[in-house]
Design a protein around this motif. Structure first.
Motif, PDB file in Angstrom:
ATOM      1  N   ARG C 150       0.741  -1.205   0.195  1.00 15.19           N
ATOM      2  CA  ARG C 150      -0.105  -0.109  -0.042  1.00 15.19           C
ATOM      3  C   ARG C 150       0.961   1.056   0.096  1.00 15.19           C
ATOM      4  O   ARG C 150       0.608   2.252  -0.685  1.00 15.19           O
ATOM      5  CB  ARG C 150      -0.900   0.032   1.255  1.00 15.19           C
ATOM      6  CG  ARG C 150      -1.936   1.082   1.335  1.00 15.19           C
ATOM      7  CD  ARG C 150      -2.980   0.938   0.682  1.00 15.19           C
ATOM      8  NE  ARG C 150      -4.062   1.628   0.730  1.00 15.19           N
ATOM      9  CZ  ARG C 150      -5.217   1.540   1.625  1.00 15.19           C
ATOM     10  NH1 ARG C 150      -5.280   0.126   2.307  1.00 15.19           N
ATOM     11  NH2 ARG C 150      -6.130   2.313   1.916  1.00 15.19           N
ATOM     12  N   ALA C 154       1.134   4.022  -3.081  1.00 16.11           N
ATOM     13  CA  ALA C 154       0.829   5.538  -2.643  1.00 16.11           C
ATOM     14  C   ALA C 154       2.006   6.237  -3.196  1.00 16.11           C
ATOM     15  O   ALA C 154       1.946   7.303  -3.851  1.00 16.11           O
ATOM     16  CB  ALA C 154       0.666   5.861  -1.099  1.00 16.11           C
TER      17      ALA C 154
ATOM     18  N   THR D 183      -5.828   3.346  -1.920  1.00 13.91           N
ATOM     19  CA  THR D 183      -5.081   4.467  -1.739  1.00 13.91           C
ATOM     20  C   THR D 183      -5.811   5.614  -2.314  1.00 13.91           C
ATOM     21  O   THR D 183      -6.319   6.791  -1.602  1.00 13.91           O
ATOM     22  CB  THR D 183      -3.760   4.418  -2.396  1.00 13.91           C
ATOM     23  OG1 THR D 183      -2.854   3.479  -1.863  1.00 13.91           O
ATOM     24  CG2 THR D 183      -2.935   5.888  -2.207  1.00 13.91           C
ATOM     25  N   ILE D 188      -3.904   6.625   2.575  1.00 13.03           N
ATOM     26  CA  ILE D 188      -3.067   5.672   3.355  1.00 13.03           C
ATOM     27  C   ILE D 188      -3.678   5.357   4.762  1.00 13.03           C
ATOM     28  O   ILE D 188      -3.280   4.317   5.233  1.00 13.03           O
ATOM     29  CB  ILE D 188      -1.572   6.156   3.659  1.00 13.03           C
ATOM     30  CG1 ILE D 188      -1.545   7.356   4.229  1.00 13.03           C
ATOM     31  CG2 ILE D 188      -0.921   6.090   2.300  1.00 13.03           C
ATOM     32  CD1 ILE D 188      -0.307   7.641   4.685  1.00 13.03           C
TER      33      ILE D 188
END
Lengths: 198, 198, 198, 198
Positions: C150, C154, D183, D188
């Motif tokens: 994740r 991002a 995202t 986040i």
DNA sequence: AGGTAATCGAGACGGTACGTCCAGTCTTTGT
DNA sequence: ACAAAGACTGGACGTACCGTCTCGATTACCT
């Protein structure tokens, strides 16, 4: 049934400019310092165009010499009826050509090109020296009852001796030309002055 | 007085290896495709070593030819008392040399080198062909009462004709050699078989 | 056991001159108008030397970018404790870099080089952007309990968006940077101002 | 009123053949190895015809990409009411396109072309990616009350991340696509599975 | 024995030219 | 008037050598 050729026609003007530039470069720098780049630039042509006409340096030089851009080797032998005088005159004319530094450089370049390429050598022979050889041989046969082989050998002795002198940088003096004439006409036993004329 | 030089002595072995590599390259590729890089590599030498011995391509070729690494032109003319036979034998020996493809290539390379460089030409003349010329001229003078210029012209006619044939890729046939001999001995009017011997 | 390297040592000075010339050419003319000839000339080097160091145009550009000759992409993300501010600052710094026309040209050139060569692309990733990616991802993980995938997604969304804007010639306005920051931190549902800081 | 033009009408067939040949060349060799000569030959057209239609390499590539001859980027985003699923599906479709080696090559070529030419970049943006951007942004705004700038930033983050992955030769794995979706939707800090759908 | 100096193989250096390929233009013939 | 064919100038490509210049490693002479 048409053999029409499409596309832009190849420029004869450019071709001649290339040959002229080659002649100048040859006279100025000699055979192995020839630069296709420089020739193309001097001729105002692209390099590709040079290669389109002539695939190699030797072919270029060959064509240059063949097209009379510097090798005005006369292939007509004078015929006044006096073989000694005619032969001597022809040698003198040849020697005068070789005395020009530019012409000498060009002929030496031809020699180098012929030494490097079988193809060029054969073309050089067939289109340049053979003509002179034939003319000489014919004049000799008219002057004396020799067979063809003998006449050719004599002609090649003359041409060979002249080119050899050029190659080793020995000037062809009048005495040398006289002696060469005498030798070919009378051999080493002839007295030189007593040979009958045709 | 000592000419001892400090430092490592220059290797004669390497020098010979360089000349041999040059000879091989010349025979294989001809004069203008010579590459110092390749020669050095083939000789197992550094490039600098080549340049230490010979400052230029032409000097290298000249030395190669001069040192007998490729131009085994015999400079001794046989003398059996019969000039026709001697001359014909010498020409035959010469022609045999030229018939060897490798030797022919080497001589053509020398020709090219001489054509390109005044220096090489003069050294070629002085150390290679002049010797043969002298030997020939001397033998001719012994056979007939000719002056020096005439003998030299005859010798150069012989050598020139042979080199010319080599250059233009025309084989020197036995008939040609016969005719050449006859021409130089008797001129074009001689009958060939009736010339007296020395 | 010796790893002694024979021959002249390769000139680091020349190598740097080549990279500098490349950088200048890239900034001035862009990737596909790069000319090795011009680079070599500008660096005062031979073309062979350029090719000895870098086998291709793309490798040259890659090295140029990698060695920091124009791609000063900062790989350190500020950490004041306030993630929003840190992220926004980092983006602002990045945007300032891209605002320099010369830097922008250089990065676009890198993009072109990466597009053309797998090898360059991988090196570009491993040595340039991956570092920034890691730094960003780490900072993000410190700010919120997200897993690695994740965080990386991002980070790549940030970098990708910036490079995309550069590619299509859209300026990265402050508003855009704000929105990008908000999006990555809160998603499209976040209000922007209410996200807690780490 | 007639807009009839004199002479032979320009062949639309030929124009399409040129674009198809360009597409094939792009896929096979990439942008900077494009050759107008090869394209013309492959299209069975003359070089002049290519130049009549497209004045430069970049214009040709731009037209090729724009006319859908190689950039089948879908600009319609599914709308099932479930934003997460729709977004993920769109990304999946995009990723499938990029997984095709030929399509990937074409998009990389477009990237290179855009990097090199401002004109191509703007046309690429206006006619290709902007459409996808708009569709994405609209779908996002329908799913959450964000302003336009924010939606655009999110859309560009998605597109940018995908193109970035393509550029650096990192495969877009399902996990990556999941994380990217999460995202953009939740930032986040979102947990991924708890984000409400539109 | 220990410097000092020239030479050795190796190979990088700045250059020049090679022969090929392509860009973009121009010219010729065919439709 | 447009199209194919293809020659034209110009210029970059990547390679091969040139002749020079370091390198580290040998030899040889000379204190």
């Amino acid at each position: 049934m048409s053999d029409s050729r499409r596309g832009r026609t190849r420029s004869e003007t450019t071709r001649r400019a290339i040959l002229e530039a080659t002649r100048d470069e040859l006279a100025a720098n000699g055979y192995d310092k020839l630069s296709i780049d420089r020739i193309a630039a001097a001729a105002g042509a692209g390099k590709q165009t040079v290669y389109r006409w002539y695939p190699s340096k030797s072919a270029l030089v060959a064509e240059c010499v063949l097209d009379g851009y510097g090798f005005p080797l006369t292939n007509s032998v004078p015929d006044t009826g006096v073989i000694r005088r005619d032969l001597r005159d022809w040698l003198g004319t040849f020697a005068d050509l070789l005395a020009h530094p530019q012409t000498a450089a060009l002929i030496r370049a031809s020699t180098a090109a012929a030494a490097e390429s079988d193809d060029v050598a054969v073309r050089f022979y067939k289109h340049v020296t053979a003509a002179a050889e034939d003319a000489l041989a014919e004049r000799l046969r008219a002057a004396a009852p020799v067979d063809d082989t003998r006449a050719v050998a004599a002609a090649e002795a003359l041409i060979g001796a002249m080119l050899y002198r050029l190659l080793v940088r020995q000037p062809a003096t009048p005495q040398f030309l006289d002696s060469l004439t005498d030798t070919v006409l009378s051999g080493i036993q002839g007295t030189g002055g007593t040979v009958p004329t045709s």
